[in-house]
Design a protein around this motif. Structure first.
Motif, PDB file in Angstrom:
ATOM      1  N   ASP A  20       0.827  -1.203   0.000  1.00  0.00           N
ATOM      2  CA  ASP A  20       0.000   0.000   0.000  1.00  0.00           C
ATOM      3  C   ASP A  20       0.863   1.256   0.000  1.00  0.00           C
ATOM      4  O   ASP A  20       0.539   2.245  -0.677  1.00  0.00           O
ATOM      5  CB  ASP A  20      -0.918  -0.014   1.223  1.00  0.00           C
ATOM      6  N   GLN A  23       2.228   1.783  -3.514  1.00  0.00           N
ATOM      7  CA  GLN A  23       1.173   2.234  -4.428  1.00  0.00           C
ATOM      8  C   GLN A  23       0.818   3.700  -4.189  1.00  0.00           C
ATOM      9  O   GLN A  23       0.603   4.466  -5.138  1.00  0.00           O
ATOM     10  CB  GLN A  23      -0.065   1.363  -4.265  1.00  0.00           C
ATOM     11  N   ARG A  24       0.770   4.118  -2.936  1.00  0.00           N
ATOM     12  CA  ARG A  24       0.449   5.511  -2.640  1.00  0.00           C
ATOM     13  C   ARG A  24       1.602   6.446  -2.979  1.00  0.00           C
ATOM     14  O   ARG A  24       1.395   7.605  -3.334  1.00  0.00           O
ATOM     15  CB  ARG A  24       0.093   5.654  -1.154  1.00  0.00           C
ATOM     16  N   THR A  25       2.823   5.951  -2.887  1.00  0.00           N
ATOM     17  CA  THR A  25       3.989   6.797  -3.142  1.00  0.00           C
ATOM     18  C   THR A  25       4.174   7.055  -4.630  1.00  0.00           C
ATOM     19  O   THR A  25       4.441   8.186  -5.051  1.00  0.00           O
ATOM     20  CB  THR A  25       5.254   6.150  -2.553  1.00  0.00           C
TER      21      THR A  25
END
Length: 273
Positions: A20, A23-25
């Protein structure tokens, strides 16, 4: 991206937490790339020596090795005692120890690379489809949660309107009146219904959410009893008397409160976090 694995004790230090975070970075990158980076981060691969492009300390050690200044083995391109060439690059022994792939036959390595090249286009196309499905599912769940929240808000406000009208018509405005009505109630169940009704008139109808309470608790047997709710109602009526004296009583039903959802912690925060 060495920051992906430099906090192994953080609350998100898990397989799904690392995925996660990647993916957010990095946003909308391919799913297989996210998986690869998460796997590298979890295996601390970013700490490996192959990620070091240049290290001045190793170059100094190589230049200070015997025979380096006189054109010996190090000047001819041979490795020094620490396995590093005079140019500063890692030796073949270090590269061979980095994984299972380097131990395979060269023909097998070439076959694996060719298969990866041929399947890459299909994998990228499938990754795009998977990403679109994932985003569509998230959008669907977000709309579903908003619909549920809107429905719950409407129901609470409708209940607040009814309770506000009940408070004006049959609400006990002092503890003496409430105690008399409580004593007139027959069974313990009737007393609990009376107390709950009087409390909800203020909490939901008037919007005094600071007095909101549970009606039962598995950890505390006293929560929800007649004595517990009576003490709470006494405090509420004292607050109501103060508001009446100050002429601050609500003139209409209170709107539903906008509560912020609190997320649970994924782990225990350590000193390194």
């Amino acid at each position: 991206a060495p920051h992906l694995s430099d906090r192994p004790t953080a609350p998100c230090a898990g397989n799904f937490g690392t995925y996660d975070m990647v993916q957010r970075t990095f946003g909308k990158i391919a799913v297989q790339n996210i998986s690869g980076m998460a796997q590298q981060a979890r295996s601390h691969d970013f700490f490996g020596a192959s990620c070091v492009a240049s290290d001045r300390r190793k170059r100094k050690q190589a230049s200070a090795a015997p025979g380096a200044a006189s054109g010996g083995a190090a000047a001819d391109g041979a490795t020094a005692d620490d396995g590093v060439t005079a140019g500063g690059s890692s030796g073949a022994a270090d590269e061979a120890a980095m994984g299972y792939f380097t131990t395979l036959d060269p023909r097998m390595q070439q076959a694996i690379v060719e298969v990866a090249r041929k399947d890459r286009a299909k994998a990228v196309a499938k990754a795009k489809i998977d990403m679109q499905e994932q985003l569509a599912y998230k959008q669907f769940r977000r709309e579903e949660n908003i619909e549920k929240l809107l429905k719950a808000t409407i129901e609470r406000y409708a209940n607040g309107l009814e309770l506000y009208t009940a408070w004006k018509n049959r609400g006990a405005h002092d503890w003496a009146t409430a105690r008399t009505k409580l004593a007139a109630a027959g069974s313990e169940g009737d007393k609990l219904l009376f107390l709950r009704d009087q409390i909800e008139m203020r909490v939901i109808g008037l919007g005094w959410t600071q007095f909101e309470t549970r009606w039962s608790s598995s950890n505390d047997e006293t929560v929800g009893t007649v004595e517990y709710l009576s003490a709470l109602l006494n405090d509420i009526l004292a607050h109501e008397a103060t508001e009446r004296h100050l002429k601050n009583l609500p003139t209409e039903a209170a709107p539903p409160p906008l509560g912020v959802r609190k997320l649970k912690e994924l782990g225990t925060v350590s000193i390194d976090a």
